[in-house]
Design an enzyme around this catalytic site. Structure first.
Site, PDB file in Angstrom:
ATOM      1  N   GLY A  14      46.310  69.276  43.015  1.00 30.32           N
ATOM      2  CA  GLY A  14      44.863  69.204  43.195  1.00 30.32           C
ATOM      3  C   GLY A  14      44.146  70.545  43.153  1.00 30.32           C
ATOM      4  N   SER A  15      44.731  71.550  42.491  1.00 29.33           N
ATOM      5  CA  SER A  15      44.011  72.832  42.427  1.00 29.33           C
ATOM      6  C   SER A  15      42.762  72.702  41.549  1.00 29.33           C
ATOM      7  CB  SER A  15      44.923  73.961  41.942  1.00 29.33           C
ATOM      8  OG  SER A  15      45.258  73.790  40.590  1.00 29.33           O
ATOM      9  N   ASN A  16      42.805  71.876  40.524  1.00 28.65           N
ATOM     10  CA  ASN A  16      41.592  71.665  39.717  1.00 28.65           C
ATOM     11  C   ASN A  16      40.550  70.866  40.491  1.00 28.65           C
ATOM     12  OD1 ASN A  16      41.720  72.746  36.796  1.00 28.65           O
ATOM     13  ND2 ASN A  16      43.789  71.976  37.207  1.00 28.65           N
ATOM     14  N   LYS A  64      49.683  47.616  33.417  1.00 25.12           N
ATOM     15  CA  LYS A  64      48.638  48.650  33.396  1.00 25.12           C
ATOM     16  C   LYS A  64      47.255  48.017  33.471  1.00 25.12           C
ATOM     17  CE  LYS A  64      48.965  52.361  30.636  1.00 25.12           C
ATOM     18  NZ  LYS A  64      48.796  53.619  31.373  1.00 25.12           N
ATOM     19  N   MET A  89      48.693  62.185  35.723  1.00 27.22           N
ATOM     20  CA  MET A  89      49.804  62.161  34.774  1.00 27.22           C
ATOM     21  C   MET A  89      50.117  60.739  34.303  1.00 27.22           C
ATOM     22  SD  MET A  89      49.894  65.290  34.683  1.00 27.22           S
ATOM     23  CE  MET A  89      51.290  66.025  33.881  1.00 27.22           C
ATOM     24  N   ARG A  90      49.099  60.108  33.750  1.00 25.88           N
ATOM     25  CA  ARG A  90      49.246  58.717  33.343  1.00 25.88           C
ATOM     26  C   ARG A  90      48.310  58.493  32.141  1.00 25.88           C
ATOM     27  NH1 ARG A  90      51.651  54.864  35.975  1.00 25.88           N
ATOM     28  NH2 ARG A  90      52.137  56.300  37.646  1.00 25.88           N
ATOM     29  N   ASN A 106      39.397  65.060  30.252  1.00 25.33           N
ATOM     30  CA  ASN A 106      40.695  65.535  30.737  1.00 25.33           C
ATOM     31  C   ASN A 106      40.831  67.036  30.542  1.00 25.33           C
ATOM     32  OD1 ASN A 106      43.445  65.292  31.632  1.00 25.33           O
ATOM     33  ND2 ASN A 106      44.113  65.434  29.498  1.00 25.33           N
ATOM     34  N   HIS A 108      43.852  69.927  29.907  1.00 24.00           N
ATOM     35  CA  HIS A 108      45.264  70.019  29.512  1.00 24.00           C
ATOM     36  C   HIS A 108      45.630  71.485  29.328  1.00 24.00           C
ATOM     37  CE1 HIS A 108      49.031  68.561  27.828  1.00 24.00           C
ATOM     38  NE2 HIS A 108      48.907  69.522  26.921  1.00 24.00           N
TER      39      HIS A 108
HETATM   40  C1  GAR Z   1      46.945  71.180  35.425  1.00 24.43           C
HETATM   41  O1  GAR Z   1      47.528  72.335  34.865  1.00 24.43           O
HETATM   42  C2  GAR Z   1      46.461  70.245  34.336  1.00 24.43           C
HETATM   43  O2  GAR Z   1      45.965  70.900  33.215  1.00 24.43           O
HETATM   44  C3  GAR Z   1      47.730  69.494  34.011  1.00 24.43           C
HETATM   45  O3  GAR Z   1      48.311  69.249  35.274  1.00 24.43           O
HETATM   46  C4  GAR Z   1      48.016  70.346  36.136  1.00 24.43           C
HETATM   47  C5  GAR Z   1      47.504  69.793  37.458  1.00 24.43           C
HETATM   48  O4  GAR Z   1      47.371  70.813  38.393  1.00 24.43           O
HETATM   49  N1  GAR Z   1      47.438  68.277  33.304  1.00 24.43           N
HETATM   50  C6  GAR Z   1      48.197  67.805  32.324  1.00 24.43           C
HETATM   51  O5  GAR Z   1      49.238  68.325  31.959  1.00 24.43           O
HETATM   52  C7  GAR Z   1      47.658  66.536  31.674  1.00 24.43           C
HETATM   53  N2  GAR Z   1      48.346  66.247  30.465  1.00 24.43           N
HETATM   54  P1  GAR Z   1      46.530  70.594  39.715  1.00 24.43           P
HETATM   55  O6  GAR Z   1      47.043  69.314  40.360  1.00 24.43           O
HETATM   56  O7  GAR Z   1      46.840  71.793  40.558  1.00 24.43           O
HETATM   57  O8  GAR Z   1      45.073  70.497  39.331  1.00 24.43           O
END
Ligand code: GAR
Length: 189
Positions: A14-16, A64, A89-90, A106, A108
């Site tokens: 959850g840093s984003n 789903k 991640m889904r 999203n 990435h």
């Molecule tokens: C992030 O780096 C995001 O870009 C990636 O998961 C991480 C989540 O970090 N997402 C993917 O790879 C999607 N395909 P976070 O939980 O610290 O935000």
């Protein structure tokens, strides 16, 4: 003008999510965190920011489509018009996509179309590329294939560890994602 209402979907740290929540003048209220991983660290962050959480384990719903119908009901009830995936991640299915056209975004950790899918940072690291980066894009029915909204390059240094590269990429993510959200919401008011 009233702020738009959004849900963040996350499965992990959850840093984003935190970066989005800490942005001043986002023009958008995050009114719901959807999490598909019971026990994920993002849940504590939501609690800290006072964001209601909706935790759903897809395994409980058989398909789903059934799982996404439960999410849809909650999203409508909460009156959100944007969905921001932040480490969710889904793969999003047609049930959600059909109800939120061009409204599911999203982030990435690569310069798409390079290194889609899981562990994009590890993929780039193993490939010994000179640079990688971050992409913000609309979701479509593929894996990290939707129209690109913004990208930022991140150099890979010769002596980088994977952890150092991850940290540099995440710093860029935490700046880029809130900026793009602000711009999108402003343009679509
Ligand atoms: C992030 O780096 C995001 O870009 C990636 O998961 C991480 C989540 O970090 N997402 C993917 O790879 C999607 N395909 P976070 O939980 O610290 O935000």
């Amino acid at each position: 003008m009233t702020n738009a209402r959004a849900a963040v979907f996350a499965s992990g740290t959850g840093s984003n999510f935190r970066a989005i929540m800490e942005t001043d003048n986002l023009l958008c209220d995050v009114v719901l965190l959807v999490c598909d991983k019971p026990g994920a660290a993002v849940m504590e962050k939501a609690e800290k920011f006072g964001v209601p959480t909706f935790i759903v384990n897809p395994k409980d719903y058989g398909s789903k489509a059934n799982y996404e119908r439960v999410l849809l009901e909650k999203l409508h009830e909460t009156d959100v018009t944007w969905i921001f995936l932040a480490g969710y991640m889904r793969i999003v299915g047609p049930t959600l996509l059909g109800e939120f056209p061009a409204r599911i975004i999203n982030i990435h950790p690569s310069l798409l179309p390079d290194f889609p899918g899981l562990d994009a940072i590890g993929q780039a690291y193993e490939a010994n590329v000179g640079s990688t980066g971050v992409t913000v894009h609309y979701i479509d029915d593929g894996i990290d294939t939707g129209p690109i909204i913004a990208q930022e390059e991140v150099p890979v240094n010769l002596d980088d560890t994977k952890e150092q590269l991850t940290e540099r990429i995440q710093q860029v993510e935490h700046k880029l994602y809130p900026q793009v959200i602000q711009e999108l919401v402003k343009e679509n008011r």
